[in-house]
Design an enzyme around this catalytic site. Structure first.
Site, PDB file in Angstrom:
ATOM      1  N   LYS A 217      27.598  67.552  21.588  1.00  0.00           N
ATOM      2  CA  LYS A 217      28.207  66.781  22.674  1.00  0.00           C
ATOM      3  C   LYS A 217      29.426  66.012  22.178  1.00  0.00           C
ATOM      4  CE  LYS A 217      28.722  65.123  26.810  1.00  0.00           C
ATOM      5  NZ  LYS A 217      27.762  64.308  27.549  1.00  0.00           N
TER       6      LYS A 217
ATOM      7  N   LYS B 143      32.352  54.774  25.100  1.00  0.00           N
ATOM      8  CA  LYS B 143      31.189  54.751  24.201  1.00  0.00           C
ATOM      9  C   LYS B 143      31.064  56.065  23.445  1.00  0.00           C
ATOM     10  CE  LYS B 143      27.516  56.099  25.918  1.00  0.00           C
ATOM     11  NZ  LYS B 143      26.783  57.378  26.123  1.00  0.00           N
TER      12      LYS B 143
ATOM     13  N   THR C 122      24.060  60.838  26.292  1.00  0.00           N
ATOM     14  CA  THR C 122      24.948  61.052  25.152  1.00  0.00           C
ATOM     15  C   THR C 122      24.791  59.843  24.243  1.00  0.00           C
ATOM     16  OG1 THR C 122      26.504  62.324  26.478  1.00  0.00           O
ATOM     17  CG2 THR C 122      27.325  61.410  24.404  1.00  0.00           C
TER      18      THR C 122
END
Length: 287
Positions: free
Chosen positions: A169, A237, A94
């Site tokens: 995502k 993150k 990701t």
């Protein structure tokens, strides 16, 4: 087909085990000792990403942060330094949509095909081979590697140009962030009111409140299991990337901002290396 896999962490290791059933798999990860069980089961060790790239037709990467992705591909011993023309690279990390686009262009200039294909489903999905895979890039190349993706994925969707997988995502992580906040608050409420949380979970998980997080992670919370299917520091993150992209597009997403704030609280109390369900411990002192 000779396959390379860079980054055999919590999820990557399970994916490699699935790939080994049908393919020769060359692997590289920062700590070789953590990959010993894969090597015992037939994986081939490579000393650098560049060395791996010389031996593989398809290369998967699944590392931690965007800067890791960039280094794995463009560093002094990165994949792009030695991969042959026609090699297909699939980044399962990701990461940032803009980085996915940049790598697509840079790889393309060398005749190397890039697909951004982040996954969802956690350690359970990786072990069971049922991950959701969200892909962006060139559709012709996606179709070519689809049989390989089906080795470890059950819900595989092509979304469009490079970066589309990463944007999808981000949508996924926005939902999870708010959902996990709701799960933790619901369990806190149930316990504070004197209810049996197991019974509450049995009632609400099958109704309109039902979700993957409620069904799979809430039971872990009740069992005191906070081990990572996905690390909190990686989730932070992801949420930061989603917030950055949202602001770039002129969006105001207060639910996303609240989820990020909650997870940063979890990090501040030492839960960075725990699974996303450990967010519950932020609320625990109210009981």
């Amino acid at each position: 087909m000779k396959i390379g896999f860079i980054g055999t962490g919590v999820m990557g290791k399970s994916i490699v085990f699935h790939l080994l059933k049908e393919h020769t798999v060359h692997i590289y990860t920062r700590t070789k000792q953590k990959a010993e069980d894969l090597l015992t089961n037939g994986a081939v060790w490579e000393e650098t990403p560049a060395a791996l790239a010389t031996n593989c037709d398809v290369i998967f990467t699944m590392v931690g942060y965007p800067e890791d992705v960039l280094n794995v591909y463009t560093g002094e011993e990165g994949v792009f330094t030695s991969a042959s023309e026609g090699t297909i690279c699939i980044d399962l990390t990701t990461s940032k949509p803009e980085l996915a686009k940049a790598l697509f262009e840079k790889g393309g200039s060398k005749g190397i095909h890039m697909i951004d294909a982040p996954v969802s489903g956690g350690d359970t999905g990786a072990k069971n081979g049922t991950l959701s895979i969200m892909a962006g890039g060139e559709e012709r190349i996606f179709r070519e590697v689809l049989p390989v993706l089906e080795t470890f994925g059950a819900n595989i969707v092509f979304h469009g140009e490079a970066g589309s997988g990463q944007h999808t995502k981000m949508s996924n992580q926005i939902v999870i962030g708010s959902t996990m906040t709701g799960v933790c608050e619901a369990l806190t409420y149930a316990m504070k009111s004197g209810l049996d949380p197991e019974k509450v979970l049995a009632s609400i998980s099958q109704g309109a409140a039902g979700s993957w997080s409620l069904s799979h992670l809430a039971p872990r919370i009740l069992n005191g299991d906070y081990e990572p299917g996905f690390y909190i520091h990686h989730f932070i993150k992801d949420l930061k990337i989603a917030l950055e992209e949202s602001k770039r597009m002129g969006l105001s997403l207060p639910g996303l901002e609240l989820a990020l704030k909650s997870y940063e609280q979890a990090k501040d109390i030492g839960l960075s290396e725990k699974g996303t369900q450990a967010l519950y411990k932020v609320y625990e002192d109210q009981l």
